[in-house]
Motif scaffolding. Structure first.
Motif, PDB file in Angstrom:
ATOM      1  N   UNK A 221      20.424  19.517  58.419  1.00  0.00           N
ATOM      2  CA  UNK A 221      20.905  20.776  57.821  1.00  0.00           C
ATOM      3  C   UNK A 221      20.289  20.849  56.377  1.00  0.00           C
ATOM      4  N   UNK A 222      19.563  21.884  56.303  1.00  0.00           N
ATOM      5  CA  UNK A 222      18.966  22.227  54.970  1.00  0.00           C
ATOM      6  C   UNK A 222      18.743  23.780  54.624  1.00  0.00           C
ATOM      7  N   UNK A 223      19.182  23.855  53.272  1.00  0.00           N
ATOM      8  CA  UNK A 223      19.024  25.304  52.740  1.00  0.00           C
ATOM      9  C   UNK A 223      18.180  25.127  51.419  1.00  0.00           C
ATOM     10  N   UNK A 224      17.344  25.736  51.243  1.00  0.00           N
ATOM     11  CA  UNK A 224      16.312  25.870  50.113  1.00  0.00           C
ATOM     12  C   UNK A 224      16.077  26.918  49.573  1.00  0.00           C
ATOM     13  N   UNK A 225      16.015  27.188  48.117  1.00  0.00           N
ATOM     14  CA  UNK A 225      15.865  28.498  47.689  1.00  0.00           C
ATOM     15  C   UNK A 225      14.542  28.364  47.037  1.00  0.00           C
ATOM     16  N   UNK A 226      13.655  29.538  46.943  1.00  0.00           N
ATOM     17  CA  UNK A 226      12.487  29.612  46.241  1.00  0.00           C
ATOM     18  C   UNK A 226      12.408  31.048  45.629  1.00  0.00           C
ATOM     19  N   UNK A 227      11.498  31.303  44.591  1.00  0.00           N
ATOM     20  CA  UNK A 227      11.136  32.303  44.074  1.00  0.00           C
ATOM     21  C   UNK A 227       9.698  32.271  43.551  1.00  0.00           C
ATOM     22  N   UNK A 228       8.959  33.461  43.656  1.00  0.00           N
ATOM     23  CA  UNK A 228       7.712  33.371  42.979  1.00  0.00           C
ATOM     24  C   UNK A 228       7.216  34.830  42.637  1.00  0.00           C
ATOM     25  N   UNK A 229       6.502  34.798  41.694  1.00  0.00           N
ATOM     26  CA  UNK A 229       5.938  36.402  40.962  1.00  0.00           C
ATOM     27  C   UNK A 229       4.588  36.337  40.647  1.00  0.00           C
ATOM     28  N   UNK A 230       3.895  37.014  41.479  1.00  0.00           N
ATOM     29  CA  UNK A 230       2.410  37.003  41.383  1.00  0.00           C
ATOM     30  C   UNK A 230       2.158  38.363  40.644  1.00  0.00           C
ATOM     31  N   UNK A 231       1.444  38.385  39.658  1.00  0.00           N
ATOM     32  CA  UNK A 231       0.815  39.490  38.976  1.00  0.00           C
ATOM     33  C   UNK A 231      -0.758  39.467  39.060  1.00  0.00           C
ATOM     34  N   UNK A 232      -1.328  40.562  39.517  1.00  0.00           N
ATOM     35  CA  UNK A 232      -2.653  40.511  39.477  1.00  0.00           C
ATOM     36  C   UNK A 232      -3.218  41.823  39.029  1.00  0.00           C
ATOM     37  N   UNK A 233      -4.250  41.544  38.315  1.00  0.00           N
ATOM     38  CA  UNK A 233      -5.122  42.643  37.944  1.00  0.00           C
ATOM     39  C   UNK A 233      -6.396  42.713  38.457  1.00  0.00           C
ATOM     40  N   UNK A 234      -6.967  43.552  39.019  1.00  0.00           N
ATOM     41  CA  UNK A 234      -8.240  43.637  39.911  1.00  0.00           C
ATOM     42  C   UNK A 234      -8.968  44.706  39.496  1.00  0.00           C
TER      43      UNK A 234
END
Length: 559
Positions: A221-234
């Motif tokens: 039984x597993x609960x895992x949090x995660x966050x990620x921020x991706x900023x791109x300039x193209x």
């Protein structure tokens, strides 16, 4: 009861938070109860059932998009992807055998109502079970009429029971400062608008908050949090011959607050704009066979594509896989000064946050550091709970996009060199080798946008790394020359033998890797490497002309 206004508001806020936190625990308890109920019921109806698991990805995203200084979109969303896994047969042979069936993903409503959640679980599990039955019966038939497979290892293996809960997410506290981020993105894309050579100038950000739930009939039984921020300039320009010339800058952090400062990004955007103008008039490179240097970012992609994918163990169950390294454990596969580790347990390499971090994989196994190559010797593969001949037991590298079927996938790839040169010494090695081979120059690959490789048997095993910034390094010491239209190509086993030296600076490429189980976050960190022989080909290009009409904001005749 007596309370003042301030304490009353605090109590209301506390009540709301408590309800939010309870709702997150409610989902896990509902999943666990329904898993047990359905397993018991299905087991009575079909005694071939021996294992089940439920996985939920609860995903919240914030997206901001701008183009040439204008906001083109701001939105947020939240959704849940439910992935049941059902295995019929036995550990030795089940319905996932070489086909991966047994899972039928669906959605779960984002509500705090156990009855509604249970109904969604029940419906999706029923679909998954019916799908598993059909797959298992087909596999049994195939066993009777087809030749024996090369790999006789079991289809699944036991794993240690795990109970792990990250604390409930506080969504309000994680909400990004949308106004500030929007202003920054507008400034980045507006700066690109000032360059008349550019056809496109985009600056975007995506911030993702994920709470992953996993429970199985083995008791995990597993609960895992995660966050990620991706900023791109193209941005994109086009040469007179029709060749499209893109450049981009990608910035990764666990949260938006960890992204580079506005001034730092503006500096990068100015440099990118200047390089795009230079690329328009840069000469087109001819096909070439000779020496080259790959920057740390370029070599990171190089190792990810042509080496890392060939270490993904579950692929080797298939008779259609090339099995490049399957029987080479204990054998030299790289120069003795190089070692490679896949490590999902680290959040940083040096000072750089890396995208391939997680605590538990998508089969409920703890993430593990795996030393796949030590001093040039192959030591291990990236394993799921599916064994292969000669390798058994998961090392925590079963990964998938939400709704997919876990496969062996890379995490944080880290290349280390026991002996190194300075960047200047690598250039001197390149010049010396170019003269030795009778070339006027060698190549320096500064940046890449990605790459791909083929690892099957039905077509040649080859790779293509796609550079976006390439320079000629002249043997006589003339200034470096920017060129365009280059693809780095080759075959893996021959390429590994051409790596001669590495420099003393580590660089990281953060990205998303697409494969049979969908897009998963990965990183590749490496020093720059000197290769005495590479092959390039001309990049494909469009034959479309430049726009006939001038950009309206730059058309002086219209004013």
């Amino acid at each position: 009861m007596i309370f003042n206004l301030r304490s009353g508001l605090a109590a209301i806020g506390l009540t709301f938070i408590t309800q939010t936190l309870f709702a997150q625990d409610l989902l896990m308890s509902t999943l666990s109860k329904e898993l047990q109920r359905e397993f018991e019921q299905l087991k009575k109806a079909d005694d071939r059932l021996y294992y089940m698991s439920y996985r939920v990805d609860d995903i919240t995203t914030y997206n901001i998009r701008t183009s040439f200084g204008a906001v083109t979109g701001i939105d947020s969303s939240r959704y849940r992807v439910f992935s049941p896994s059902i295995r019929l047969g036995s550990y030795k042979l089940d319905n996932t055998h070489n086909v991966g069936f047994g899972q039928f993903p669906g959605g779960i409503p984002v509500v705090d109502d156990a009855d509604i959640i249970t109904l969604a679980i029940w419906k999706n599990t029923d679909n998954a079970y019916k799908n598993a039955v059909q797959a298992y019966e087909q596999i049994l038939t195939n066993k009777k009429v087809k030749a024996a497979e090369e790999d006789s290892a079991a289809d699944f293996s036991p794993a240690a029971k795990v109970v792990y809960y990250d604390p409930p997410l506080r969504y309000a506290a994680l909400r990004p400062d949308v106004e500030k981020l929007t202003k920054n993105l507008v400034a980045y894309s507006a700066l690109l608008k000032n360059n008349p050579d550019l056809l496109m100038g985009i600056a975007n950000i995506e911030f993702k908050i994920v709470r992953k739930y996993f429970t199985d009939t083995d008791g995990s039984s597993i609960i895992e949090n995660g966050t990620s921020a991706w900023q791109s300039v193209y941005s994109l320009t086009k040469a007179d011959d029709g060749m499209e010339l893109p450049l981009f800058r990608m910035y990764y952090a666990y949260e938006p607050s960890g992204l580079p400062s506005k001034d730092s990004v503006l500096k990068d955007v100015k440099e990118m704009s200047t390089k795009l103008t230079a690329l328009r008039s840069a000469p087109v490179a001819d096909p070439f066979v000779g020496p080259a240097i790959l920057s740390g970012r370029a070599s990171g992609v190089f190792f990810h594509e042509i080496f890392g994918h060939r270490l993904e163990g579950k692929r080797m169950k298939s008779d259609f896989d090339g099995h490049t390294f399957k029987n080479k454990i204990g054998s030299p596969v790289l120069p003795a000064f190089l070692s490679i580790t896949l490590d999902p347990t680290v959040k940083q390499v040096g000072k750089t946050e890396v995208n391939g971090f997680y605590r538990y994989d998508d089969e409920g196994v703890a993430a593990q550091k795996v030393d796949v190559v030590e001093a040039g010797i192959l030591r291990s593969f990236l394993m799921t709970r599916t064994p292969i001949n000669g390798s058994s037991g998961s090392n925590g590298h079963a990964r998938t996009a939400p709704g997919g079927i876990p496969e062996s996938r890379q995490s944080n790839l880290i290349v280390k060199a026991s002996a190194s040169e300075t960047a200047a010494q690598l250039k001197e090695l390149l010049r010396t080798e170019a003269k030795k081979q009778g070339h006027e120059y060698g190549y320096y690959f500064e940046d890449v946008q990605g790459g791909f490789t083929s690892i099957g048997r039905t077509m040649p095993n080859a790779f293509n790394v796609m550079p976006v910034e390439v320079y000629k390094i002249f043997a006589d010491g003339r200034p470096d020359q920017l060129v365009r239209g280059v693809d780095l190509i080759g075959t893996p086993l021959s390429m590994f033998r051409r790596i001669i030296a590495a420099d003393d600076t580590m660089e990281t490429f953060n990205g998303m890797c697409g494969s049979s189980s969908g897009w998963v976050p990965v990183s590749a960190s490496s020093p720059a490497i000197f290769v005495d022989l590479i092959e390039t080909q001309k990049k494909s290009k469009s034959n479309e002309r430049l726009p006939v009409l001038p950009r309206p904001d730059l058309d002086r005749t219209a004013r």
